[in-house]
Scaffold this active site. Structure first.
Site, PDB file in Angstrom:
ATOM      1  N   ARG A   1       0.859  -1.195   0.000  1.00 55.81           N
ATOM      2  CA  ARG A   1       0.000   0.000   0.000  1.00 55.81           C
ATOM      3  C   ARG A   1       0.883   1.229   0.000  1.00 55.81           C
ATOM      4  O   ARG A   1       1.715   1.417   0.890  1.00 55.81           O
ATOM      5  CB  ARG A   1      -0.941   0.041   1.211  1.00 55.81           C
ATOM      6  CG  ARG A   1      -2.125   0.997   0.994  1.00 55.81           C
ATOM      7  CD  ARG A   1      -2.983   1.177   2.254  1.00 55.81           C
ATOM      8  NE  ARG A   1      -2.246   1.917   3.252  1.00 55.81           N
ATOM      9  CZ  ARG A   1      -2.286   1.657   4.561  1.00 55.81           C
ATOM     10  NH1 ARG A   1      -3.022   0.673   5.032  1.00 55.81           N
ATOM     11  NH2 ARG A   1      -1.588   2.382   5.393  1.00 55.81           N
TER      12      ARG A   1
ATOM     13  N   GLU B   1       4.317   7.239   2.805  1.00 55.87           N
ATOM     14  CA  GLU B   1       5.136   6.048   3.039  1.00 55.87           C
ATOM     15  C   GLU B   1       4.675   4.924   2.123  1.00 55.87           C
ATOM     16  O   GLU B   1       3.610   4.989   1.520  1.00 55.87           O
ATOM     17  CB  GLU B   1       5.079   5.599   4.507  1.00 55.87           C
ATOM     18  CG  GLU B   1       3.704   5.196   4.984  1.00 55.87           C
ATOM     19  CD  GLU B   1       3.709   4.703   6.435  1.00 55.87           C
ATOM     20  OE1 GLU B   1       4.789   4.656   7.048  1.00 55.87           O
ATOM     21  OE2 GLU B   1       2.623   4.378   6.940  1.00 55.87           O
TER      22      GLU B   1
ATOM     23  N   ASN C   1       4.106   0.843   2.251  1.00 55.89           N
ATOM     24  CA  ASN C   1       3.998  -0.304   3.164  1.00 55.89           C
ATOM     25  C   ASN C   1       4.205  -1.607   2.412  1.00 55.89           C
ATOM     26  O   ASN C   1       3.497  -1.885   1.439  1.00 55.89           O
ATOM     27  CB  ASN C   1       2.606  -0.334   3.798  1.00 55.89           C
ATOM     28  CG  ASN C   1       2.291   0.957   4.535  1.00 55.89           C
ATOM     29  OD1 ASN C   1       2.781   1.180   5.633  1.00 55.89           O
ATOM     30  ND2 ASN C   1       1.512   1.826   3.891  1.00 55.89           N
TER      31      ASN C   1
ATOM     32  N   SER D   1      -2.953  -2.564   6.030  1.00 57.39           N
ATOM     33  CA  SER D   1      -4.266  -2.835   6.612  1.00 57.39           C
ATOM     34  C   SER D   1      -5.380  -2.050   5.941  1.00 57.39           C
ATOM     35  O   SER D   1      -5.144  -1.246   5.045  1.00 57.39           O
ATOM     36  CB  SER D   1      -4.229  -2.543   8.105  1.00 57.39           C
ATOM     37  OG  SER D   1      -3.849  -1.214   8.317  1.00 57.39           O
TER      38      SER D   1
ATOM     39  N   LYS E   1      11.925   2.951   6.138  1.00 54.12           N
ATOM     40  CA  LYS E   1      11.907   4.376   5.786  1.00 54.12           C
ATOM     41  C   LYS E   1      13.174   4.817   5.074  1.00 54.12           C
ATOM     42  O   LYS E   1      13.145   5.724   4.247  1.00 54.12           O
ATOM     43  CB  LYS E   1      11.754   5.210   7.062  1.00 54.12           C
ATOM     44  CG  LYS E   1      10.397   5.121   7.693  1.00 54.12           C
ATOM     45  CD  LYS E   1      10.394   5.920   8.989  1.00 54.12           C
ATOM     46  CE  LYS E   1       9.158   5.612   9.817  1.00 54.12           C
ATOM     47  NZ  LYS E   1       9.324   6.123  11.193  1.00 54.12           N
TER      48      LYS E   1
ATOM     49  N   LYS F   1      11.862  12.929  11.198  1.00 55.14           N
ATOM     50  CA  LYS F   1      11.311  11.612  11.544  1.00 55.14           C
ATOM     51  C   LYS F   1      12.417  10.667  11.963  1.00 55.14           C
ATOM     52  O   LYS F   1      13.455  10.621  11.300  1.00 55.14           O
ATOM     53  CB  LYS F   1      10.598  10.992  10.333  1.00 55.14           C
ATOM     54  CG  LYS F   1       9.320  11.671   9.902  1.00 55.14           C
ATOM     55  CD  LYS F   1       8.731  10.884   8.714  1.00 55.14           C
ATOM     56  CE  LYS F   1       7.355  11.397   8.346  1.00 55.14           C
ATOM     57  NZ  LYS F   1       6.731  10.535   7.314  1.00 55.14           N
TER      58      LYS F   1
ATOM     59  N   GLU G   1      12.059   1.915  12.683  1.00 56.31           N
ATOM     60  CA  GLU G   1      10.705   1.490  12.323  1.00 56.31           C
ATOM     61  C   GLU G   1       9.803   1.552  13.545  1.00 56.31           C
ATOM     62  O   GLU G   1      10.229   1.240  14.651  1.00 56.31           O
ATOM     63  CB  GLU G   1      10.719   0.059  11.771  1.00 56.31           C
ATOM     64  CG  GLU G   1      11.524  -0.109  10.500  1.00 56.31           C
ATOM     65  CD  GLU G   1      11.091   0.819   9.380  1.00 56.31           C
ATOM     66  OE1 GLU G   1       9.893   0.862   9.086  1.00 56.31           O
ATOM     67  OE2 GLU G   1      11.967   1.513   8.802  1.00 56.31           O
ATOM     68  N   GLY G   2       8.563   1.896  13.306  1.00 60.78           N
ATOM     69  CA  GLY G   2       7.598   1.943  14.409  1.00 60.78           C
ATOM     70  C   GLY G   2       7.992   2.947  15.468  1.00 60.78           C
ATOM     71  O   GLY G   2       7.635   2.835  16.635  1.00 60.78           O
TER      72      GLY G   2
ATOM     73  N   ARG H   1      -7.865   7.340   4.293  1.00 56.58           N
ATOM     74  CA  ARG H   1      -7.899   7.406   5.742  1.00 56.58           C
ATOM     75  C   ARG H   1      -7.854   8.878   6.133  1.00 56.58           C
ATOM     76  O   ARG H   1      -6.998   9.622   5.665  1.00 56.58           O
ATOM     77  CB  ARG H   1      -6.720   6.632   6.345  1.00 56.58           C
ATOM     78  CG  ARG H   1      -7.040   6.227   7.766  1.00 56.58           C
ATOM     79  CD  ARG H   1      -6.209   5.054   8.254  1.00 56.58           C
ATOM     80  NE  ARG H   1      -4.876   4.992   7.692  1.00 56.58           N
ATOM     81  CZ  ARG H   1      -3.851   4.388   8.297  1.00 56.58           C
ATOM     82  NH1 ARG H   1      -4.031   3.804   9.460  1.00 56.58           N
ATOM     83  NH2 ARG H   1      -2.682   4.341   7.723  1.00 56.58           N
TER      84      ARG H   1
END
Lengths: 519, 519
Positions: free
Chosen positions: A134, A155, A157, A162, A335, A397, A401-402, A488
């Protein structure tokens, strides 16, 4: 710009109109599985120990305005993105360079890489790889920034993308609400049948899993074949995943099982040829051969509280099942990859997309991203980041990750001042995407909030390809298609009493002529 | 009888099997709208003021065993029942006799009759009438009783026959659970694809509404046409109704609105030709012409707390909309009608079903019902009811609609002894139907109960006919079909720790050769 009909979008609702819209939304959503398990703050677990309650998923009341050309650009470019990321995932050497820059700052990436190396040592036994990708974008309105307006990537994915299940349902919901006149007639010049787009994501992603399942070939052990959904447990967003599973079963006749990630080693094993065998705990005498592992867990460091989860990931990666995604494909989504591709004057994109025309289209969706290191681009970035005026167009940023904890705009210089310079390379500097001002109403946990929002368009892609350096078919792409979309929408924090930050919802597009919505 | 594989039905479940079955049941049910709004005892209204929560509807874990010939008999006879009850509803004189016997003991029936008379005085302006019926049966195992074994009617519903929406979903659920091997392999000789029956009720009942909608003809006022669902408010079983509404809209392109019964006079009016006009409160500038009124309220005295609800019923009955059902059709469903048809040696059945073969088939589904009055049958009944031995095969039921409070078997003589003889005619005496011993597990509000159960088969019927004494087409039947089935299963109170009484659930059939289940 002067006033336009879009300035008053979405329309105001009388209390009777709102009652009609919400009543229909609440009933339709449950009748069609546009639902989530309620948050513990809403329903305490001891109130519903069996877990039979569900609630309407967070949704927008109206489809959000979205420029038609941006929407179409996003869909059109997806197959190029699929090609790009499958090429990256196949390029171990190149990925190694990326990982080497990260190992000191991101243990998670290092562990993923070690997992790859461990499998490589024994030799990969499956050269097919599946991506259910995505690509997420925002609409960028050109103001003071250097880059042109249009769709800019937030970003990409490569794992556990999801909302493909719920997205199909929310676009259906908005169409339904339009068809029963739940939107006031004052808005029907904007919200109209031909402006709405049904997302095919649930069905199309399921077809992707089915394509891998079939490409796996017949069982070598004479067993029944299945797809394995490796999931978190508990999972509030379970219906999103179930819609894919049901579409896989009903539309493609492919069985799937849900396996909590932490139970992997308990219920699966590898035979001598590293065929992945799954024995459902509910049926200990029946063992299935797994064709495809679909990860809806394992994407975040939180999914690996102990070493045994890394053992599980290695175990699955070693297997002959097709991974969605493989560890290398997972790594391709970090990223840092997005950053090096989007670093101004980067040579990397053409390595993976030799066709200049395709590459330039992809390039046009990148917002500039800088490393904070000693390269030329890094030096440039440090200047931009330390100056309050120029920093106001950027976001800082963490590369991890996460990670979360972004630092925005004018807060960047002060943040960097307190941070030892040796830690700076753990961050990237990204040009802020400046979305057009938009308004919507979000319905979540029974609360209705109306106010400024930001919409993020996700475009799904299915890609099935062949790895394997020694294989004459290496690099062959067996399936590559755009697989529907997600919108979203979340609060933009712009107004007092507006939509709270993080108050996100699934949404669908109401297409408008380019540049219309508030631009 | 000797032991049979059915003796151990449903199969026991290991904890892992039960976990797999329940997890899949819980997720599938919400994803497919097999749901109810939670009871206030489960979720207090102030916890969820917006009403976004829903729960899995009460369902059985397994499809219940049901004799195949009984099932097929029930479906096959439905069109005869449709014909019978439409004929009764058309026979005002005959109904008048019934009502006259009830007016002193049942005010509700009296009020319905007065509503009819008031409309008759002005003249009916709609001669089409729609029935969405449900005939409810139990399997009777012949033991000491006089009547033969087979399907015996419990009641015939002419108004607000519920669960047609959920029934379609629960038969889908059981098929789904079978297809994912959620039923242990030990049971697959019994639960198998060909033994399950998909109920077509949601779709078929919606087609009935659509048939009336079309038969109504074009608008005389140039307005958009709609069907009106007259409902209770709040309605926990709303998804059951919504499935019909969605099928009506999606499969038949017919719009419907939900109107709480108590708001009838607020939002509808009659024009000079008594066309029923509905103005949705959400859209005050749009007025629809109502073709068909579908009552999911108004069937019980509780729905008429004040005189204004009777005004509302009269208002609707006077209108030119097709009623589902009309007041006379509603009255045709009162227990007294069932009683006089089922009174031994009754001459009434042949009045409505002149074809002896058809009448005798219908007759075979009646359990004997006696009045407690001064007729010959009444004298016989009093003897049966006052003797503990013979009373043990009977149930005493109040004739009043929505009465409840049945008196069973040996409790009957003592009950009657305390009751003044003048009140006896308010009751009927019905031979108990002796269902075969069955076991199942019911999942309701997150609680699982396993034990003895009783299954009640409901067969839906659609009938659209023409009334009107002066009309050359009077009595013409425009539509008459069997419209799917419902199996409703509840605890039989037979065991300590079993399934609690009233712990009812929607179910589907698992067909077995006749007489197999425990008989």
């Amino acid at each position: 710009m002067g006033s336009s009909p879009h300035d008053s979008y979405p329309p105001g609702l009388s209390s009777e109109e709102q009652e009609y819209l919400l009543t229909n939304l609440k009933d339709w959503s449950i009748a069609h599985g546009l639902a989530v398990r309620p948050a513990p703050s809403f329903v305490q677990p001891d109130q519903d120990p069996a877990g039979v309650l569900a609630a309407t998923a967070p949704v927008t009341l109206f489809p959000s305005l979205f420029p038609q050309n941006c929407f179409e650009d996003g869909l059109a470019i997806q197959t190029a993105y699929n090609e790009l990321y499958s090429a990256i995932a196949r390029d171990e050497d190149w990925l190694k360079g990326i990982v080497e820059e990260l190992v000191d700052i991101d243990e998670f990436v290092g562990k993923l890489w070690q997992t790859h190396l461990a499998v490589k040592k024994e030799g990969y036994v499956q050269d097919l790889s599946l991506g259910l990708f995505r690509s997420d974008y925002m609409v960028h309105t050109d103001q003071t920034s250097a880059s042109s307006s249009g769709l800019k990537q937030v970003e990409f994915n490569t794992i556990a993308s999801s909302f493909g299940g719920l997205s199909s349902q929310v676009s259906r919901l908005h169409k339904y609400l339009l068809s029963i006149d739940a939107y006031p007639s004052s808005a029907t010049s904007i919200i109209k049948e031909e402006a709405l787009r049904q997302s095919k994501s649930a069905s199309s992603l399921a077809q992707g899993l089915a394509a891998a399942h079939r490409a796996y070939g017949p069982s070598k052990t004479g067993r029944s074949l299945c797809v394995l959904f490796v999931v978190q447990n508990p999972e509030r967003n379970v219906f999103d995943q179930r819609h894919l599973e049901y579409a896989l079963f009903e539309e493609n006749d492919v069985r799937a099982f849900r396996l909590p990630f932490e139970q992997t080693l308990l219920h699966t094993k590898l035979d001598q040829e590293r065929t992945l065998l799954y024995t459902p705990p509910s049926s200990p005498s029946t063992t299935y051969e797994v064709t495809t592992i679909y990860f809806r867990a394992g994407y975040s460091p939180d999914d690996y509280p102990e070493e045994k989860e890394w053992d599980a990931r290695l175990h699955l990666e070693k297997s002959r099942a097709i991974k969605c995604p493989s560890v290398l494909t997972h790594l391709a989504g970090c990223k840092k990859v997005q950053q090096v591709l989007a670093t101004p004057h980067s040579p990397h994109l053409k390595r993976f997309l030799p066709d200049d025309k395709v590459a330039s289209k992809v390039l046009s969706t990148f917002a500039p991203i800088y490393p904070l290191d000693d390269t030329e681009a890094g030096q440039e970035a440090k200047k931009l980041a330390q100056n309050a005026e120029s920093a106001s167009r950027y976001v800082l940023k963490p590369q991890r990750e996460g990670g979360g904890n972004n630092v925005y705009r004018k807060a960047i210089p002060a943040f960097l001042e307190k941070l030892p310079q040796t830690h700076w390379p753990a961050y990237i500097l990204m040009e802020m995407i400046e979305p057009p001002p938009l308004t919507n109403a979000i319905f979540r946990n029974g609360e209705l909030q109306r106010g400024g929002v930001i919409g993020e368009l996700g475009v799904y892609g299915v890609c099935l390809w062949r790895n394997g350096a020694d294989n004459k078919d290496a690099g062959q792409i067996l399936a590559n298609w755009e697989a529907g979309y997600l919108l979203r929408t979340k609060g933009d924090q712009s107004e007092e009493g507006g939509v709270a930050a993080g108050f996100g919802a699934v949404d669908s597009v109401c297409l408008v002529a380019s540049g219309s919505p508030g631009a």
